[in-house]
Design an enzyme around this catalytic site. Structure first.
Site, short mmCIF file in Angstrom:
data_model
loop_
_atom_site.label_atom_id
_atom_site.label_comp_id
_atom_site.label_asym_id
_atom_site.label_seq_id
_atom_site.Cartn_x
_atom_site.Cartn_y
_atom_site.Cartn_z
N ASP D 127 -121.52 47.72 36.54
CA ASP D 127 -120.73 46.56 36.11
C ASP D 127 -120.75 45.41 37.11
O ASP D 127 -120.32 44.30 36.78
CB ASP D 127 -119.28 46.99 35.87
CG ASP D 127 -119.15 47.90 34.67
OD1 ASP D 127 -119.84 47.64 33.66
OD2 ASP D 127 -118.40 48.88 34.74
N GLN D 274 -128.00 51.78 28.69
CA GLN D 274 -127.85 50.83 29.79
C GLN D 274 -127.62 51.50 31.14
O GLN D 274 -127.78 50.88 32.18
CB GLN D 274 -126.67 49.88 29.52
CG GLN D 274 -126.89 48.95 28.37
CD GLN D 274 -125.58 48.33 27.89
OE1 GLN D 274 -125.14 47.32 28.40
NE2 GLN D 274 -124.95 48.96 26.91
#
Lengths: 342, 342, 342, 342
Positions: D127, D274
């Site tokens: 992130d 991802q």
């Protein structure tokens, strides 16, 4: 049943997928697998290891190269070792042998088979030149790598108004050059099967430039040869028989084009990256199907055959069909590509 | 000669490679090409544009999708438009039409051909379910994208001791699931052709866990269906005929496995990424060969046929052979995969 | 406002992303953009085209190379053309110029700026050697391409027990070699900043072999040089000043290792594929951010500066800081890599 | 010295590169490394294994996930286990601990450090929200995977005149959406930091359509939220506090756009792909540099710190700086992206 396998000749993406497929299929039928190291050499010297149906083997599906190593053994040494090979197989309690390799390896496999050893061959070559099968695994990966490189060279050639020569693998056949050239949108493709006339190549490039395109991509198989008399060769470029030595053909062609056209020419040799690394999905599926079918052939005692892909199906063909002659690019395929040179 | 082309049905990597190949081959023979927009709809409404053999067309070789746009037209509207279509083709001076599409499109093409229009069809479908050809372009790219995703899911599943369900395309046939599952080293593959027993799936997973592997990958075609009675369905999951609605099958299976096994299960739907983007080298070559051969068939007046790949060669087959029935995964192919589930 | 841009020097993935970003940002502020062709040459000769904020420009984000073409102009010619350049900019009604290029281009841009032309520079080089910015776009793509190649070479080197030499770009600095070597798990990395001792390299390889690893990967920047006196050079390998000519360093090192170790050594030159093709996501983002910020600097009249990435932020730095000296690999960074050679 | 390491929290490409880097660097200094399994849990239960500087460790550089496994342990259980942890470390003769993880893990690491255990933390998160470092490894890979998917969706969206919604990871911060959206040429990007107005989004799409572009790509972070009152929410979409539940935001937005515009809208959730698979070269280099520097910090006794990337250099920062607050996308960065929506 106790099955042995080995990989021989140049390495090729998909070899590990075959090894995994054999171990898996054998395990599924309660059989075990041993691998000989470094090709025929390891068989002769009885260097072997047990291959377990475990997480390690499961993961090699994606890995290029061969966990067993590979090598080349002179046919004379190989043949002289027949009794040793038989003894080694007997000692190890081997019921069936699956050698994985190209034309030379399959010829050796046939000779063992003719001499009473229970063998099923699996064809392998990035060159796609094994007869009797639609494709060999490794070829699709080599073409994918070469195409990716050609895609990249397009944009740099175009930005600098250059002719870019890309030399790809293929000493005897032009399959990689043909497919990568078509997939990469090359403006000319030179293959061993069709001796080239440098003037014709230059004419194509000149025509492009007249139409306003200032760059060009030419894909050259390493074994491409000029038509006799069309390029003046230096003494060190031909061997004692007057044959052109197959080396640096890309650079050689670049030099000739620069002589004839007022354009910046660069050449790139793709080299070993074409034969290494993760196999494409296509090659993993083909390699795995070969493995399952070769192993099942062993299990049902169908020896003396080679796995082949035909119209989407896996069939078992004879050694003679597989090793009789190299599968060359047919003229009709080359003409299809020519329609696209522009 | 003046050739028209159009793309119809779902988009598919390689459509642009066909368009480029047609334009190039036509130009090489002194012919020109027009493209109708948005499939049959554009043909009916005479929305067309000239396609020039220029740098733009050269570059679309690598581009996914279709520069002509695509669409779906109801067969009734299509058939009612026959006279309009004929008039449009005549007005534009079109000598030959090359529609590129899947089963539905080819049926339309056959109908035009039966009604006197000179047509050569090019089969297209990422699902690989067109009969009579070894492969259709787009399929290899879809499998490559799905395999890449499965490779990535392996490492995350393994790190977290999870069972990961991957739902791939395939409403009626399981080719993508079968190939991507084999290439990706899946531990189970569920396809529409073979209704599944959730208990069998769980048994495989339990066995893996007993052997010390704490994760698993299951590839599910979107059209996979449970054996009747093996999964309790809610009212909203079946239609009025008692058929299971094909949606979210991956998530549905995840729920069932979580009920039965003490393991963390996640599901992923790959969706539209399977049908977009740059085609693989394999698909570019196949699409280009279809294009060259379809165009040459037009040039020599061989109409009413469809291009097909057979054992490495491009052949022209009849519309009847191509659209007679869907090419399903044969049981033998599924059994090959089963040998590898571990 | 009317903004002009041009690309100069070697091509580099991300140039088109900058062009697109400038056009988009300008359009968003009601300004327009023209592009000069082939670098400074096009500026001098007033070869320009209007760049529209349309679908074509939107799509070049992904395309390698530069749609404007590039070139190299001799500094003397460039400087002699100042009045012509001013006249051309005035004629075209240009309010601001954004040249995109490496050290040489930025020096030219500074000179224009010093001579009263409103300029904002955007640094570009795959070599990552522009001072004052954490990264230049193009570098990440070059490293990604080289790393992918090294990954592939690992498996083939390992299968054949070979030492593989990989020559990558970098005549003056070793950034590509350092990063690709670290990412690719190289067993030695040779860079221009640290002259190498061939005996030290061989010692590392020998140690690997003693530990049972029979292969090795050595990444060599094209500008790597031996320590004086450590390799005997032939007359044609040094220039008139006794400096080693920087060519084929990879092949040269291969020869030296083969002399010293009993091992098969191969060398590969990656060449132009490192600078072509689709940029990585990293480079697209960086190139786009440079473009937006350079355009906004023009719009607010902040000229005579260069865009730079610093700790995640885009800042405007002085020309002097950017072109003062090449950014070399610091010794500490090289030592980090050395800890990993094994 | 005897160093221990563990990986905790969600998996992330590059974790294995850190583990390899620690083992390599330690070995280079004559130290050894043990790994605890499944994060803090393994530390608490003393489940550990010796990590050898061998071929297996060398190869994990490229492997996604973590060979040590990972897990989440409730902070209360963790804290209650302090004495056990100390005992386990003492029993195993551990001189230093390198936990690799995100914000939660680093908070745990800080707590151990505050309680006298010699700790050096390595930040990890796809992130990119750890404070004090320019980038965290894993982020570049996640962006690359998402960008590749967006590239593919462009061509299918365009061929079918669709608006395509792509939901990417990012519950609390929008870094992946911002970078993948910019790199993928998205026409709108929605991130948690900037509540969105669905009418504004539709206005952008309408404008595109007026300009002749019939498709659009909208990238949505999973944690994107509408401005209060702009979307009518059903009862089950909000929790007891009136907060919108963060799930299926992509599908939710698709529904709202279809209500407002006469256009076909599809949504895709990229999900776990991802976070899995081979790390990019960028992430491998960053992970490796963290590893070398963390290990060297241990070797010189510099504990209670976290590795960080700052302007290209690796620095050691305090735990407080790293875990103080999440690094959000600043408004200025979002505005840069907005300039490009077109």
């Amino acid at each position: 049943m106790r099955i042995a396998t080995l990989t021989s000749g140049g390495d090729c993406p998909g070899l590990n997928a075959v090894i995994r497929g054999i171990v898996r299929t054998a395990a599924d039928h309660g059989s075990t697998v041993v691998g000989f190291e470094d090709g025929w050499q390891g068989l002769l010297e009885d260097r072997r290891r047990q291959l377990y149906d475990d997480a390690f083997i499961d993961r090699i599906l994606r890995r290029g190269g061969t966990i067993l190593g590979t090598g080349r053994l002179h046919p004379d040494k190989f043949k002289a070792g027949l009794e040793q090979i038989k003894a080694n197989l007997a000692d190890a309690g081997i019921d069936a042998l699956i050698p994985i390799g190209g034309e030379g390896t399959l010829k050796g496999a046939k000779w063992l088979s003719d001499n009473g050893i229970p063998v099923v061959g699996v064809p392998k070559t990035i060159d796609n030149d094994v007869n009797g099968t639609d494709y060999t695994f490794g070829f699709d990966t080599a073409v994918a790598v070469a195409t990716d490189a050609i895609d990249r060279l397009h944009t740099t050639a175009e930005s600098h108004d250059r002719v870019m020569i890309v030399e790809v693998m293929g000493r005897h056949v032009g399959w990689i050059a043909l497919h990568a050239g078509m997939a990469g949108g090359a403006h000319h493709i030179l293959i061993p099967e069709v001796p080239f006339d440098i003037e014709e190549v230059c004419k194509k490039m000149r025509r492009r430039m007249q139409l306003g395109e200032k760059y060009g991509i030419i894909v050259v198989a390493e074994g491409a040869v000029p038509k006799p008399g069309t390029i003046e060769m230096d003494a060190e470029e031909v061997d004692q028989f007057g044959h052109i030595k197959m080396q640096n053909m890309g650079a050689r062609i670049a030099k000739e084009i620069e002589k004839r056209l007022d354009v910046d020419v660069r050449s790139t040799v793709l080299g070993h990256i074409q034969r290494g690394g993760t196999p494409t999905a296509f090659d993993r599926v083909l390699a795995t199907r070969y493995a399952v079918n070769a192993t099942k052939a062993c299990l049902r005692g169908e020896f003396g055959k080679v796995t082949a892909l035909r119209s989407g199906h896996i069939e078992m063909i004879s050694f003679d069909e597989a090793v009789g002659h190299l599968k060359e690019v047919p003229m009709r395929r080359y003409q299809t590509a020519q329609a696209l040179f522009g």
